[in-house]
Enzyme design. Structure first.
Site, short mmCIF file in Angstrom:
data_model
loop_
_atom_site.label_atom_id
_atom_site.label_comp_id
_atom_site.label_asym_id
_atom_site.label_seq_id
_atom_site.Cartn_x
_atom_site.Cartn_y
_atom_site.Cartn_z
N SER A 1 5.26 -3.31 -0.69
CA SER A 1 5.73 -4.01 0.51
C SER A 1 6.85 -5.02 0.19
CB SER A 1 4.54 -4.66 1.23
OG SER A 1 3.82 -3.68 1.96
N ARG B 1 8.32 -14.49 9.97
CA ARG B 1 8.46 -14.02 8.58
C ARG B 1 9.29 -12.73 8.55
NH1 ARG B 1 2.43 -13.88 6.61
NH2 ARG B 1 3.36 -12.85 4.81
N CYS C 1 4.09 -4.77 4.83
CA CYS C 1 3.86 -6.18 5.16
C CYS C 1 4.44 -6.99 4.02
CB CYS C 1 2.38 -6.46 5.41
SG CYS C 1 1.28 -5.96 4.06
N ARG C 2 3.68 -7.93 3.48
CA ARG C 2 4.16 -8.66 2.30
C ARG C 2 3.59 -8.06 1.02
NH1 ARG C 2 3.21 -15.01 0.81
NH2 ARG C 2 2.75 -14.73 -1.40
N LYS C 3 2.29 -7.75 1.01
CA LYS C 3 1.67 -7.27 -0.21
C LYS C 3 0.72 -6.09 0.01
CE LYS C 3 -1.50 -11.25 0.04
NZ LYS C 3 -1.96 -12.48 -0.65
N GLY C 4 0.90 -5.38 1.12
CA GLY C 4 0.10 -4.19 1.35
C GLY C 4 -1.27 -4.44 1.93
N VAL C 5 -1.52 -5.65 2.43
CA VAL C 5 -2.84 -5.98 2.99
C VAL C 5 -2.85 -5.81 4.50
CG1 VAL C 5 -4.57 -7.80 3.32
CG2 VAL C 5 -3.51 -7.47 1.07
N THR C 6 -2.08 -6.63 5.22
CA THR C 6 -2.13 -6.52 6.69
C THR C 6 -1.47 -5.23 7.19
OG1 THR C 6 -0.14 -7.85 7.04
CG2 THR C 6 -2.25 -9.01 6.97
#
Length: 297
Positions: free
Chosen positions: A275, A187, A248-253
């Site tokens: 992100s 990704r 990351c993609r949405k601030g989670v991982t």
């Protein structure tokens, strides 16, 4: 490094089980199930209703976010967060323990750990090994819903732990911060699609380094040791003595990067909340790097 003065970011399943046995759950200790799964896979709230750590409340990250934002999982306001966690019986004096039921051992729990920290709460820990190992070790579970006495929680946003689109864009020129992306290599590189995403290509922010968050966990779902984590950062030439932004993609991982650095004695990693979800839609094309079709993301 100020590791010796940091609040413990991890608690063990044994510690939590003993705390529950000795009756410590209450206003001074609250447990949260922060599970979230991609639509069409598992149902987090349904699984919580079926079994959870005794006394745990369900933290619904879909409710505790900025629902007006066009981007995914953006932070709620101070008032929204304070009201939400106050209804879960959490005050500014509560030790909060967060877990989730992901098969990896931990997925969304570090995001909620970071959310408490960014809103000024330091006494928060992730259950090391998660619900996966709680079950594996035979600790008690219940289907009984928890009804904690509501509390007052005053949230105060710590802007040092949060980065905006404008700040990350400016950083491309100033390079004051190192930028680390926690998504999978495919990704990040743009060779694999973003899952469950409409209109979101894959790729990464120019100048970012890739450290997939799964690599911070052992095969059994526990956080790796600080020594192993330090070696991983060093292997990627990430200097923990210098400023660092996680994305990351949405601030989670990205919060897994913040947690891993915290365990190495670095508590000041900032998370780019929007992100890739925001960057892909707002940033100039030349700042988006992809090895997929067409080169730029």
């Amino acid at each position: 490094m100020v590791q010796q003065v940091l609040y413990r970011a991890l608690v063990s399943t044994k510690w939590l089980a003993e705390s529950l046995r000795s009756g410590k759950l209450g206003p001074s200790l609250r447990v949260l199930d922060a599970s979230w799964y991609s639509p069409g896979t598992r149902e987090a709230r349904k699984e919580y209703r079926e079994r959870h750590v005794p006394g745990a409340s369900f933290f619904d990250i879909e409710e505790c976010r900025d629902t007006a934002s066009p981007y995914e999982m953006m932070l709620p306001s101070e008032e929204h967060f304070g009201d939400y966690v106050g209804r879960l019986g959490i005050s500014n004096d509560t030790h909060v323990v967060v877990y989730d039921g992901d098969n990896l051992g931990s997925f969304y729990a570090p995001r909620v750990w970071w959310m408490f920290r960014v809103f000024g709460h330091r006494t928060v820990s992730v259950l090391n090994g998660g619900f996966r190992n709680w079950l594996k070790e035979g600790h008690p579970v219940t289907s009984e819903p928890s009804h904690p006495e509501p509390a007052i929680f005053k949230a105060t946003l710590d802007r040092s732990l949060l980065k905006t689109y404008e700040q990350v864009l400016e950083n491309l020129e100033s390079r004051r911060f190192q930028l680390v992306d926690s998504r999978s290599q495919g990704r990040y590189s743009g060779t694999e699609p973003e899952p469950d995403a409409v209109g979101l290509g894959s790729g990464h922010i120019r100048g970012s380094v890739n450290m997939p968050f799964m690599d911070f966990l052992t095969a059994d779902g526990f956080e790796k040791s600080p020594e192993e984590l330090r070696a991983m950062f060093q292997g990627k030439k990430v200097d923990l003595s210098k400023p660092l932004i996680a994305t990351c993609r949405k601030g989670v991982t990205a919060c897994h990067i913040a947690l891993a650095a915290y365990l190495c004695g670095k508590p000041d990693v900032a998370v780019y909340d929007g992100s890739w979800s925001e960057w892909f839609r707002r940033a100039p094309p030349e700042t988006r790097v992809s090895q997929g079709k067409g080169g730029k993301a």
